[in-house]
Design an enzyme around this catalytic site. Structure first.
Site, PDB file in Angstrom:
ATOM      1  N   SER A 175      14.811  12.723  11.111  1.00  0.00           N
ATOM      2  CA  SER A 175      14.881  13.587  12.287  1.00  0.00           C
ATOM      3  C   SER A 175      15.728  14.801  11.945  1.00  0.00           C
ATOM      4  CB  SER A 175      15.520  12.823  13.454  1.00  0.00           C
ATOM      5  OG  SER A 175      15.804  13.690  14.537  1.00  0.00           O
ATOM      6  N   TYR A 188      22.733   7.593  17.328  1.00  0.00           N
ATOM      7  CA  TYR A 188      21.398   7.971  16.836  1.00  0.00           C
ATOM      8  C   TYR A 188      21.514   8.971  15.696  1.00  0.00           C
ATOM      9  CZ  TYR A 188      16.660   9.889  16.778  1.00  0.00           C
ATOM     10  OH  TYR A 188      15.418  10.313  16.394  1.00  0.00           O
TER      11      TYR A 188
END
Length: 274
Positions: A175, A188
């Site tokens: 990501s 995260y």
């Protein structure tokens, strides 16, 4: 916004604009050579929805043989049916990628009953959006189990045969949050930083061992409209649709690109963020 912030935003805008023009010119004048993946055995985790399903369809269109993993039985079945309609041979396994034992057990079945995986796409991921102190311990553990530890377990399962053959491709779906940080996603972002680090370290290790026939690709998109996060926001630009990401992802895989940012101009943002 202060003067420094305004200058940085202007630099980012100009850099992004120049990058877009330069990239378009390079693609026009020097088109990349794409490899064929027809007949390759592709194992894809997190195939039951979103980016995983879209990626499975793209490999199916290219006549790859598919091994699809997901914890969602219904979503997995739907993805398999879509890929079969495209002419692909599909094998499905219900696997919880947060559990090492399930990963190793399913991997042994794949190797014994189906064959050698030549393209491994570690796509499964989970996210909890909350401030650090509100995030529960089990949610933090789950993010690390799926977002990074599962990558390590699957790679350990399928890499030995790739090394024996000096041939294969390991794709890490990470990501932009593995390069940039955002509030209310501390755990995260940490797990995605780990995924990017895993890709870089694995790439270096394979090169040191002389296994240059094994390719690696790390995919780093900004947040996508997949339904995982309600009303997602990012300071890095608009929320992307899945089809936009899978297009750049497949291009990166087919051209053996090591790092794929989506959108591509994120690499400019990375420089201005230093």
């Amino acid at each position: 916004m202060g003067a420094v912030g305004a200058v940085r935003e202007l630099a980012l805008f100009l850099g992004t604009l120049l990058y877009a023009y330069a990239e378009a010119a390079v693609r026009l004048l020097l088109p990349a050579r794409r490899k064929a993946v027809g007949g390759e055995l592709v194992l894809l985790t997190g195939a039951g929805r979103g980016l995983g399903r879209a990626t499975a369809r793209e490999f199916a269109r290219r006549q790859s043989r598919l091994v699809l993993w997901d914890v969602d039985t219904h979503g997995l079945k739907e993805t398999a049916e879509e890929c079969e309609r495209l002419g692909a041979t599909v094998h499905t396994f219900v696997v919880d990628c947060s559990k090492r034992e399930e990963i190793y057990s399913a991997a042994e079945k794949v190797k014994k009953d189906i064959g050698d995986v030549s393209i491994l796409v570690n796509n499964a991921g989970v996210i909890t959006a909350a401030d650090l102190l509100s995030t529960q311990d089990h949610q933090i553990e789950k993010m690390f189990e799926v977002n990074i530890l599962a990558h390590i377990w699957t790679t350990r399962a399928f890499l030995p045969t790739m090394m024996d053959n000096n041939r294969g491709h390991i794709v890490t779906v990470a990501s932009a949050a593995g390069h940039f940080v955002t509030s209310f996603m501390v755990a995260y972002c940490s797990s995605k930083f780990a995924a990017v680090g895993f890709h870089k370290a694995l790439t270096e290790e394979l090169s040191t061992l002389g296994k240059n026939g094994i390719k690696t690709t790390c995919v780093c998109p900004v947040f996508m409209n997949t339904g995982f996060v309600r009303n997602p926001r990012t300071r890095l630009g608009r929320i992307l649709e899945v089809d936009e990401v899978v297009k750049e992802m497949m291009e990166g895989i087919l051209t053996n690109k090591k790092m794929v940012f989506v959108p591509p101009q994120l690499s400019i943002a990375l420089l201005t963020d230093m």
